[in-house]
Design a protein around this motif. Sequence first.
Motif, short mmCIF file in Angstrom:
data_model
loop_
_atom_site.label_atom_id
_atom_site.label_comp_id
_atom_site.label_asym_id
_atom_site.label_seq_id
_atom_site.Cartn_x
_atom_site.Cartn_y
_atom_site.Cartn_z
N ILE A 48 9.46 6.59 1.46
CA ILE A 48 8.29 5.88 0.91
C ILE A 48 8.11 4.56 1.66
O ILE A 48 8.74 4.32 2.67
CB ILE A 48 8.41 5.67 -0.61
CG1 ILE A 48 9.54 4.69 -0.94
CG2 ILE A 48 8.60 6.99 -1.32
CD1 ILE A 48 9.47 4.21 -2.39
N VAL B 76 0.86 -1.19 0.00
CA VAL B 76 0.00 0.00 0.00
C VAL B 76 0.90 1.25 0.00
O VAL B 76 1.82 1.33 0.80
CB VAL B 76 -0.89 0.00 1.28
CG1 VAL B 76 -1.68 1.28 1.40
CG2 VAL B 76 -1.81 -1.20 1.27
N PRO B 77 0.65 2.20 -0.89
CA PRO B 77 1.54 3.38 -0.93
C PRO B 77 1.40 4.25 0.31
O PRO B 77 0.31 4.40 0.86
CB PRO B 77 1.07 4.16 -2.16
CG PRO B 77 0.17 3.27 -2.90
CD PRO B 77 -0.37 2.27 -1.95
N MET B 78 2.51 4.81 0.75
CA MET B 78 2.49 5.82 1.80
C MET B 78 3.77 6.63 1.71
O MET B 78 4.79 6.13 1.23
CB MET B 78 2.34 5.19 3.19
CG MET B 78 3.51 4.41 3.59
SD MET B 78 4.26 4.72 5.17
CE MET B 78 5.28 6.09 4.88
N VAL B 79 3.71 7.88 2.12
CA VAL B 79 4.91 8.72 2.15
C VAL B 79 4.91 9.53 3.44
O VAL B 79 3.87 9.75 4.05
CB VAL B 79 5.01 9.71 0.97
CG1 VAL B 79 5.29 9.00 -0.32
CG2 VAL B 79 3.77 10.56 0.85
N GLY B 80 6.08 9.99 3.82
CA GLY B 80 6.19 10.84 4.99
C GLY B 80 7.60 11.39 5.01
O GLY B 80 8.44 10.97 4.22
N ASN B 81 7.86 12.32 5.93
CA ASN B 81 9.21 12.83 6.01
C ASN B 81 10.10 11.88 6.80
O ASN B 81 9.62 10.99 7.49
CB ASN B 81 9.21 14.24 6.59
CG ASN B 81 9.01 15.28 5.50
OD1 ASN B 81 9.37 15.05 4.34
ND2 ASN B 81 8.42 16.40 5.85
N ASN B 82 11.39 12.08 6.69
CA ASN B 82 12.40 11.20 7.27
C ASN B 82 12.07 10.73 8.69
O ASN B 82 12.05 11.53 9.62
CB ASN B 82 13.74 11.97 7.29
CG ASN B 82 14.88 11.10 7.75
OD1 ASN B 82 14.74 9.89 7.94
ND2 ASN B 82 16.04 11.71 7.97
N PRO B 83 11.82 9.41 8.85
CA PRO B 83 11.44 8.93 10.18
C PRO B 83 12.59 8.85 11.17
O PRO B 83 12.38 8.63 12.35
CB PRO B 83 10.88 7.53 9.90
CG PRO B 83 11.48 7.13 8.60
CD PRO B 83 11.79 8.35 7.85
N GLU C 245 13.69 14.96 4.22
CA GLU C 245 13.80 14.01 3.12
C GLU C 245 12.59 13.09 3.09
O GLU C 245 12.20 12.55 4.12
CB GLU C 245 15.07 13.19 3.29
CG GLU C 245 15.51 12.58 1.98
CD GLU C 245 16.74 11.73 2.15
OE1 GLU C 245 17.68 12.20 2.80
OE2 GLU C 245 16.72 10.58 1.65
N LEU C 246 12.02 12.92 1.91
CA LEU C 246 10.82 12.10 1.78
C LEU C 246 11.17 10.62 1.87
O LEU C 246 12.16 10.16 1.30
CB LEU C 246 10.19 12.40 0.42
CG LEU C 246 8.72 12.00 0.28
CD1 LEU C 246 7.86 12.88 1.17
CD2 LEU C 246 8.28 12.15 -1.17
#
Lengths: 271, 208
Positions: free
Chosen positions: A77, A57-64, A74-75
């Motif tokens: 995925i 399932v697609p998801m994005v967020g900033n650097n965890p 930094e993005l």
Amino acid sequence: MFVPCERGGGPASSDFKGFTLLMPAVSVGNVGQLAIDLVISTLDMTKVGYFYTDCLVPMVGNNPYATAEENSMELSINAEVYSLPSKKLVVLQIRSPFIKNKYRPFCHTLLSWVKSSKCARVIVLSSSHAYQRDDEQLLGTPLRYLLTPDLEKAVGGLMQELNWKEMEKVAAYPGINDTEKVLHIPGGGITKLLFTESCSKGIQMAVLLKFCSEGDNIPDAFALVNYLNEWLQLIRSEVSASNNSTDTSSQWKIPSSWRLLFGNGLPPALF
Amino acid sequence: AFLSSFILDSVCWEVVGVVKLWNEWCRTSSTTNVLPTDSFCLFYRLISDPTVLLCQCSCYVAEDQQFQWLEKVFGCMRKEGLQVTVLSTCPVADYKTQESTLTLPSPFLKALKTKEFKEQVCCPLLEQPNIVRDLPAAVLSYCQVWQIPAVLYQCYTDVIKLDTVTIEAFKPLLASEILKSLVKDVSESTKILKKLLTANETHSNIYI
């Protein structure tokens, strides 16, 4: 498929020949994924590529794993690859569940990437439902391991020294016929499929898993990552003076993305 | 709705394409001959500058269709010099923050951008541990992996139906490099906004 971050930036960043690939299985309590987060965060691993696939399932967020303002933009995925050449370690982190009916194609894509990148061995961190344990499994350690025949030859002896417990097989037809035994990893996601496929393809794979339940799985993640550390020695374990045991819990760095795992702050009007 | 009011109009833009997909969340008509404009996912091209494309996606794209949607859409486009902007909304209850979401001044905009996007964003970036899902996430993932500059503007709102406050939350974008040259005349915008909102209002008179 694996897509490196730096294009044409030389083979160094995506040459995993002889490396150990560490990856999670999306399983009960997400323990494998949490443990991988701890490994990446503590060892400050560098992102070297993406595992671009239509199976998750697609998801994005900033650097965890951001530690400061500068590196927080930094993005990231849903499936990314990190590496630490000094320890010949490459890590795949999976951040979302499988799309219906896509877990099999994912396993095949993953294993063919393992073969083509010439990784020496694969270690899968996983978990299994605690409530499915039988009477004997309820006693003693909740941690188990599995080795494919090819890896058994290489490190089987080490497991004996570490006094680790191999995952027990269960009866194929419980109550009816107890002689035929099969491997059963309830709640383990693709763990069993990966393991059986690796056995037949001659890939050196180890599975490290913990029996647990859904809930606050942070302690389970620490337990699993300490278990892994007994073998790989990724961080040095200090002998604790008080109880004379090796406890590395305090040395694993919790990533910034673990904040607010159980929801937001409460509205003041509630009280 | 924001794009319809402030950017699109029938003079400067023409319909060039459509993505048809079916899933149980789409309202499908019973007629067999569905006109291109009946589809819920339309592509418009700016007549004066054919390099500018606009996609209005008003249906839900299920997770097992997102990848195919991306491949089909981006497969028709040249990647060199491509820049992507995504506008999306999301319930404010999904926003993770130290304080309660009740005290937050919603609606508010947050942005996420790919590595190659070097321009200024019009609002703060989305902080961890917040994430984005669905089609906007799929588009951004694609752009990040294939090194296409892209930015997503996500509006967190506490209103479920279409409303002016949420639409106006996107206003800062009108000043951005990308949209500056495409903005319509203000009086037109207000007219269209009114029309869009009245169309939705009749259903909310249940208590009168």
